[in-house]
Scaffold this motif. Structure first.
Motif, PDB file in Angstrom:
ATOM      1  N   SER A 154       0.827  -1.219   0.000  1.00 23.92           N
ATOM      2  CA  SER A 154       0.000   0.000   0.000  1.00 23.92           C
ATOM      3  C   SER A 154       0.863   1.273   0.000  1.00 23.92           C
ATOM      4  CB  SER A 154      -0.934  -0.003   1.213  1.00 23.92           C
ATOM      5  OG  SER A 154      -0.175  -0.064   2.406  1.00 23.92           O
ATOM      6  N   TRP A 155       2.053   1.191  -0.600  1.00 26.86           N
ATOM      7  CA  TRP A 155       2.938   2.355  -0.656  1.00 26.86           C
ATOM      8  C   TRP A 155       2.286   3.465  -1.476  1.00 26.86           C
ATOM      9  CZ3 TRP A 155       4.931   4.440  -5.159  1.00 26.86           C
ATOM     10  CH2 TRP A 155       4.759   3.677  -6.312  1.00 26.86           C
ATOM     11  N   SER A 156       2.718   4.676  -1.233  1.00 28.93           N
ATOM     12  CA  SER A 156       2.229   5.811  -2.018  1.00 28.93           C
ATOM     13  C   SER A 156       3.370   6.808  -2.201  1.00 28.93           C
ATOM     14  CB  SER A 156       1.041   6.491  -1.346  1.00 28.93           C
ATOM     15  OG  SER A 156       1.443   7.073  -0.116  1.00 28.93           O
ATOM     16  N   TYR A 157       3.218   7.666  -3.165  1.00 29.72           N
ATOM     17  CA  TYR A 157       4.212   8.688  -3.477  1.00 29.72           C
ATOM     18  C   TYR A 157       3.583  10.050  -3.251  1.00 29.72           C
ATOM     19  CZ  TYR A 157       6.877  11.973  -6.295  1.00 29.72           C
ATOM     20  OH  TYR A 157       7.595  13.059  -6.711  1.00 29.72           O
ATOM     21  N   GLU A 158       4.325  10.965  -2.638  1.00 29.31           N
ATOM     22  CA  GLU A 158       3.870  12.345  -2.521  1.00 29.31           C
ATOM     23  C   GLU A 158       5.084  13.264  -2.512  1.00 29.31           C
ATOM     24  OE1 GLU A 158       2.858  13.248   1.979  1.00 29.31           O
ATOM     25  OE2 GLU A 158       1.986  11.315   1.415  1.00 29.31           O
TER      26      GLU A 158
END
Length: 193
Positions: A154-158
């Motif tokens: 469930s990684w995300s980029y911001e």
């Protein structure tokens, strides 16, 4: 010469756009972020950007290859005089790329003593290759990414901005505590803060 500051950003980036040398040391981010560690200073001299720093490895002051449209021979002679007067040793250039070395051999041939250290070589990837990670050469990078995606599904980029910079610094503290405390890690922590 003066210490690298945020006010130098635009000027350094202008030189970066005409810089023919592929060397990460010329990026404003590296010059600014590592400036306290290496005592990095810059000067704008005779239409050229000069970068002077203290090399911990060589235990002496050195320069990066000058960048700009000025007379290279004249600027190298000025740099050599500066080194002799302030530091009592001859001109030392570090981080010279193969393109820079060719130019130095044509411009300053009788003054060169060249040493190479593979440990300090940059690694350069083509943007197209990194976007696809195709080929055998990039297999290990694909393996790292696949392992990361399996471990953190469930990684995300911001983007980092004012709203999340504190969270990033907290993560860095956790990473630092969990890392081997070698000198390079300690130096990097100092650079972050």
């Amino acid at each position: 010469f003066h210490p690298v500051s945020l006010e130098d950003r635009e000027h350094i980036q202008r030189f970066a756009r005409i810089n023919p040398y592929r060397n990460c040391d010329f990026s404003f981010a590296n010059l600014y972020n590592w400036s306290s560690f290496y005592n990095t200073e810059v000067a704008y001299h005779k239409d050229m950007l000069l970068v002077r720093f203290k090399s911990a490895e060589a235990e002496r002051t050195a320069y990066l290859m000058p960048v700009g449209d000025g007379d290279l021979l004249e600027v190298l002679q000025d740099m050599d005089e500066d080194m002799q007067a302030k530091y009592d040793h001859s001109l030392t250039l570090m981080g010279v790329t193969s393109e820079g070395l060719e130019l130095l051999q044509r411009t300053y041939p009788d003054r060169l003593h060249v040493l190479s250290s593979r440990d300090y070589s940059d690694y350069i990837y083509l943007r197209e290759k990194l976007s696809t990670l195709s080929g055998k050469k990039l297999q290990s990078k694909r393996n790292h990414i696949n392992r990361f995606e399996r471990t953190y599904p469930s990684w995300s980029y911001e983007e980092i901005d004012e709203s999340n910079v504190r969270e990033c610094l907290q993560l860095e503290k956790v990473w630092f505590r969990q890392s081997e405390q070698g000198q390079d890690i300690v130096d990097e922590k100092q650079m972050v803060y």
